[in-house]
Design a protein around this motif. Structure first.
Motif, short mmCIF file in Angstrom:
data_model
loop_
_atom_site.label_atom_id
_atom_site.label_comp_id
_atom_site.label_asym_id
_atom_site.label_seq_id
_atom_site.Cartn_x
_atom_site.Cartn_y
_atom_site.Cartn_z
N ARG A 1 -4.71 11.51 1.63
CA ARG A 1 -5.45 10.35 1.13
C ARG A 1 -6.83 10.25 1.76
NH1 ARG A 1 -2.18 5.90 1.11
NH2 ARG A 1 -0.41 7.28 1.37
N MET B 1 -8.87 12.64 2.21
CA MET B 1 -9.75 13.40 1.33
C MET B 1 -9.87 12.72 -0.04
SD MET B 1 -8.68 15.44 -1.32
CE MET B 1 -9.26 16.75 -2.32
N ALA B 2 -8.72 12.24 -0.57
CA ALA B 2 -8.73 11.69 -1.94
C ALA B 2 -9.56 10.41 -2.03
CB ALA B 2 -7.30 11.41 -2.37
N MET C 1 -10.73 21.60 -10.75
CA MET C 1 -11.84 22.22 -10.02
C MET C 1 -11.55 23.62 -9.51
SD MET C 1 -13.48 19.05 -8.01
CE MET C 1 -14.09 17.62 -8.89
N LEU C 2 -10.25 23.98 -9.40
CA LEU C 2 -9.98 25.32 -8.84
C LEU C 2 -9.86 26.37 -9.95
CD1 LEU C 2 -7.51 24.45 -5.95
CD2 LEU C 2 -9.97 24.82 -5.86
N MET D 1 -13.70 20.89 -1.56
CA MET D 1 -12.51 20.06 -1.69
C MET D 1 -11.32 20.62 -0.90
SD MET D 1 -10.99 18.70 -5.21
CE MET D 1 -9.42 19.48 -5.17
N ILE D 2 -11.10 21.91 -1.05
CA ILE D 2 -9.93 22.50 -0.38
C ILE D 2 -10.09 22.49 1.14
CG2 ILE D 2 -8.57 24.64 -0.13
CD1 ILE D 2 -8.00 23.01 -2.67
N ALA E 1 -7.43 16.78 -9.41
CA ALA E 1 -8.74 17.34 -9.03
C ALA E 1 -8.63 18.83 -8.79
CB ALA E 1 -9.23 16.62 -7.77
N MET E 2 -7.50 19.26 -8.19
CA MET E 2 -7.33 20.69 -7.93
C MET E 2 -7.18 21.46 -9.25
SD MET E 2 -4.95 20.49 -4.57
CE MET E 2 -4.77 22.18 -4.17
N PHE F 1 -3.94 12.28 -7.82
CA PHE F 1 -5.38 12.49 -7.93
C PHE F 1 -5.77 13.83 -7.32
CE2 PHE F 1 -9.54 11.99 -5.79
CZ PHE F 1 -10.34 11.79 -6.90
N VAL F 2 -5.16 14.14 -6.16
CA VAL F 2 -5.48 15.41 -5.50
C VAL F 2 -5.08 16.57 -6.41
CG1 VAL F 2 -4.87 16.89 -3.54
CG2 VAL F 2 -5.27 14.46 -3.18
N MET G 1 -13.16 11.23 -1.71
CA MET G 1 -13.71 11.82 -2.93
C MET G 1 -13.96 10.75 -4.00
SD MET G 1 -12.19 15.34 -4.21
CE MET G 1 -12.62 15.64 -5.88
N LEU H 1 -7.53 -0.44 4.83
CA LEU H 1 -6.11 -0.62 4.53
C LEU H 1 -5.35 0.70 4.69
CD1 LEU H 1 -4.04 -2.66 3.52
CD2 LEU H 1 -4.54 -1.93 1.21
N HIS H 2 -5.94 1.77 4.16
CA HIS H 2 -5.25 3.06 4.22
C HIS H 2 -5.22 3.63 5.63
CE1 HIS H 2 -4.12 3.69 0.09
NE2 HIS H 2 -5.21 2.99 -0.21
N GLU I 1 0.97 3.80 -3.00
CA GLU I 1 -0.31 4.42 -3.38
C GLU I 1 -0.33 5.91 -3.06
OE1 GLU I 1 -3.75 2.30 -2.10
OE2 GLU I 1 -3.10 0.45 -3.07
N THR I 2 0.56 6.32 -2.17
CA THR I 2 0.64 7.76 -1.85
C THR I 2 0.80 8.57 -3.13
OG1 THR I 2 1.76 7.11 0.15
CG2 THR I 2 1.85 9.43 -0.40
N ARG J 1 -2.54 1.80 7.29
CA ARG J 1 -1.26 2.28 6.75
C ARG J 1 -0.86 3.62 7.35
NH1 ARG J 1 1.54 4.43 1.81
NH2 ARG J 1 2.31 6.17 3.01
N ALA K 1 0.82 -1.22 0.00
CA ALA K 1 0.00 0.00 0.00
C ALA K 1 0.85 1.27 0.00
CB ALA K 1 -0.93 0.00 1.21
N ILE K 2 2.14 1.12 0.29
CA ILE K 2 2.98 2.32 0.44
C ILE K 2 3.03 3.19 -0.83
CG2 ILE K 2 5.40 3.08 0.74
CD1 ILE K 2 5.53 1.16 3.10
N ILE L 1 -2.39 8.85 -5.12
CA ILE L 1 -3.38 9.63 -4.37
C ILE L 1 -3.05 11.12 -4.45
CG2 ILE L 1 -4.14 10.14 -2.00
CD1 ILE L 1 -4.09 7.00 -1.64
N LEU L 2 -1.77 11.42 -4.29
CA LEU L 2 -1.39 12.84 -4.42
C LEU L 2 -1.60 13.31 -5.86
CD1 LEU L 2 1.78 12.99 -2.12
CD2 LEU L 2 -0.52 13.77 -1.62
N SER M 1 0.76 12.81 3.42
CA SER M 1 0.16 11.53 3.09
C SER M 1 -1.29 11.43 3.59
CB SER M 1 1.01 10.42 3.70
OG SER M 1 0.52 9.17 3.35
#
Lengths: 70, 638
Positions: B558, B560-561, A69-70, B455-456, A65-66, A61-62, B564, B607-608, A54-55, B611, A51-52, A58-59, B555
């Protein structure tokens, strides 16, 4: 409606991050499978290891999205 | 929270040694420590019980008998009573009783078992004859009935059909042309070669067939010359007779089992217990006159252990509580003693090695933050209710599975914040509740907590939660370092806490969340942290670790991510379902997607959440590598 640049940026942010995560997870997955075959008691730490990376996605994705959407 | 442990030394006369071991095994509270060769003032020898081999031999015999005896239902209360009676027997009495029970049963069971096995083999042979005869029955008319001649059936696979002329030629040579062979296909793969030859040449013919590894079916002599239909009738009759005999044997075994199974199985259990006790004997010590057993007992069980020994031996056996050195504490076993609500989370603690005795047990932290993170990520009233129902159903259904009980308890606890945050975000199966006008996102602290639009604020909230979690981890790290009297670790943790505070002050002041003047204050705090970090973590690694900690905090985005992603999938389900022209189809599509989302919601956020604890937070304070408390007691039955 996002313009082409925004869309491309968002796609790159998530796409490249996803490729990076996938590559890392595939390597960890291979090593992890071998580890579990040798010692099934290590399944917990292997799941955590898997799972490590995945950071990254995920970042990604953030950020995507920003951008959109911003 | 970890239970306080006490180290005890049990000493007594060698005469009582065996019984003391029995009492300790029965009490099941002592985590044994190897005492042999540990106490230097007295020469201790290893305890070598002589009966080890005898018990193993008896267990093998009992195992064989129990394999043959059919299982019978026994009254649990009566069985427990019998176990108690036999368990406390002295070794010679136990061995005598086992021998007596076995001698009565052994021959009878062995004889019945051998007869049953012979009958089984004979039945298999009959089946084989029957199959062969049925295969060649259609060829019966072609068989010559000749006095002084023998019939043999060779089964040859079709792929080796070319060998038949070779075999025929060789048989003709052996029998000097007194041989006849009829060949016919039996099925898709097999050819039967029915061979008739002079009985005088029987030995040579069979020897040849055997040497060439040809599959030959030889009927028993009593079937020779008999028409196949009659042979089949004979086989059927014989088979019925054998089945009757097997039934009779089974009845006899059932009768034996009904009267003796309980005693034999109890004897097996007691002998197994004794065998496990013997395995631990290597850790005990003895001199010519007395014995010693040393180990750890959780404080809550200390009096129980003392009482168990005192009630049986009075003052003949002495329990001494030993004082603990730092080294002792370092190696003491760890025993979780958490409140009921925290206990299920001990299951997740198995993902890392247990804490050391001196360390802080992180399971209460996990019990608080895991459901919080899970709730924030899933955050949907409908999903929370479904997860709650599934968890309750699984918990009711699989009462014997410890892991399922623990996991489902975690899900039940986590469903509560999921429903709460679902209310806050105005989500009921995604935006379905809002579309129906049943529920709306709550407006709190100037923000309408709609996860897609806010979101923010949600991202800032997730990062802020990360800051709190990491700060808590660093604070616990300071406590751990102080407990272990490790100056370097202490400085490193304090330095990191200071450095991250400085960075947050700089960022917050730059973003004008707090007065801008605090930027310089933040920089000063950051500079102050450096000497501590360099002393604690090294000139390069120490300051570099700041980046790692900032990464750890980021980290938490996640939360929020993943939240979403979950809400978007729920909205996709609703939109896709709503776009269907047939209402029923729309409901079906939406339901399927929601089921998928719920399945993902039960797995991914868990899981997250784990983690975030194990990787981000525990790395700030947790060492692990503890020695789990394993009491000397009967292992749970599988």
């Amino acid at each position: 409606m996002p313009d082409l640049g925004q869309s491309l940026g968002a796609a790159l942010a998530i796409g490249l991050a996803a490729i990076g995560t996938a590559w890392a997870q595939s390597r960890i997955g291979v090593a992890g499978s071998g580890t579990i075959a040798e010692n099934p008691e290590l399944v917990g730490p292997v799941i955590i290891m898997e799972a490590i990376p995945e950071t990254m996605v995920i970042l990604g994705f953030v950020v995507a999205a920003m951008i959109l959407m911003l | 929270m970890l239970q306080k442990m006490r180290k005890i030394l049990v000493t007594g006369s060698k005469r009582n040694s065996q019984e003391v071991v029995d009492v300790l095994y029965h009490a099941g509270t002592l985590h044994l420590e190897d005492v042999s060769n540990r106490i230097m003032e007295i020469k201790l020898e290893k305890w070598e019980p002589e009966i080890r081999e005898e018990i193993t031999a008896l267990l093998v015999k009992i195992g064989g008998i129990l394999l043959t005896l059919p299982d019978v239902k026994v009254d649990k209360g009566h069985r427990d009573q019998m176990y108690e009676e036999i368990y406390w027997m002295k070794y010679p009495d136990l061995i005598r009783r086992t021998h007596a029970a076995l001698s009565e049963l052994e021959h009878g069971v062995k004889d019945l078992s051998a007869r049953k096995s012979d009958l089984g083999l004979a039945l298999t042979a009959l089946d084989r004859y029957e199959k062969t005869i049925r295969k060649i029955q259609s060829l019966e008319d072609q068989l010559p009935y000749l006095e002084g001649y023998e019939v043999s059936v060779l089964l040859i696979q079709k792929e080796f059909e070319a060998l038949i002329p070779v075999i025929r030629h060789e048989l003709m040579r052996i029998t000097r042309n007194q041989c006849e062979m009829v060949v016919a296909g039996i099925d898709e793969d097999t050819i039967a070669a029915i061979t008739v030859f002079n009985k005088r040449m029987s030995e040579e013919v069979h020897s040849f067939i055997f040497s060439k590894n040809v599959n030959e079916v030889r009927l028993p002599p009593e079937y020779m010359g008999m028409p196949f239909t009659e042979v089949l009738q004979h086989i059927e009759a014989k088979r019925e007779g054998m089945r009757d005999q097997i039934r009779e044997i089974d009845d006899e075994l059932n009768t034996l089992s009904a009267s003796r199974f309980e005693e034999i199985s109890v004897l097996r259990d007691v002998l197994l217990d004794r065998s496990r006790e013997i395995e631990a004997f290597d850790q005990f010590g003895q001199t010519g006159h007395f014995f010693m057993v040393m180990g750890w007992v959780p404080e809550i069980y200390l009096n129980t252990t003392r009482d168990a020994l005192f009630s049986r031996f009075g003052n003949l056996v002495v329990v001494t509580e030993l004082s603990l050195s730092r080294d002792d504490c370092e190696h003491a076993p760890t025993f979780y003693n958490n409140p009921r609500i925290v206990r299920p989370f001990e299951f997740l603690m198995q993902l890392v090695s247990p804490p050391k005795y001196n360390e802080i047990d992180p399971s209460p932290l996990l019990a608080f933050f895991f459901p919080l993170f899970f709730g924030l990520m899933v955050g949907d009233i409908g999903y929370g209710i479904v997860i709650l129902i599934i968890a309750l159903a699984v918990k009711m259904r699989f009462k014997d599975l410890d892991w399922a009980q623990s996991l489902m308890s975690i899900m039940i606890i986590s469903a509560v914040p999921t429903i709460f945050f679902g209310y806050l975000f105005g989500e009921f199966f995604g935006d379905f509740g809002e579309m129906m006008g049943w529920i709306h996102p709550v407006h709190l602290f100037g923000v309408t907590w709609n996860r897609i639009e806010a979101m923010i604020p949600f991202l800032i909230f997730a990062i802020a939660l990360g800051v709190i979690h990491i700060f808590l981890g660093l604070c616990l790290g300071i406590v751990n370092a102080a407990r272990m009297r490790n100056k370097k670790h202490l400085c490193e943790k304090v330095g990191m806490l200071t450095a991250v505070t400085g960075i947050i002050l700089v960022i917050a002041a730059s973003a004008e969340f707090i007065p801008v003047i605090l930027v310089s204050a933040g920089i000063i705090v950051l500079i102050l942290a450096f000497p501590l970090l360099i002393y604690g973590g090294g000139a390069v690694a120490g300051p570099l670790e700041i980046m790692g900690t900032i990464g750890n905090i980021l980290s938490y985005a996640r939360i929020m991510a993943i939240g979403m992603a979950s809400v978007i999938l729920a909205m996709v389900a609703n939109t896709l379902g709503g776009s269907m022209e047939v209402a029923l189809l729309g409901v079906l599509v939406a339901s399927l997607l929601h089921i998928l989302n719920i399945a993902l919601a039960m797995f991914s956020p868990s899981l997250h959440s784990v983690r975030l604890h194990v990787v981000e937070c525990y790395s700030k304070f947790y060492e692990g590598g503890g020695n789990p408390y394993k009491p000397f007691k009967k292992k749970p039955e599988v």
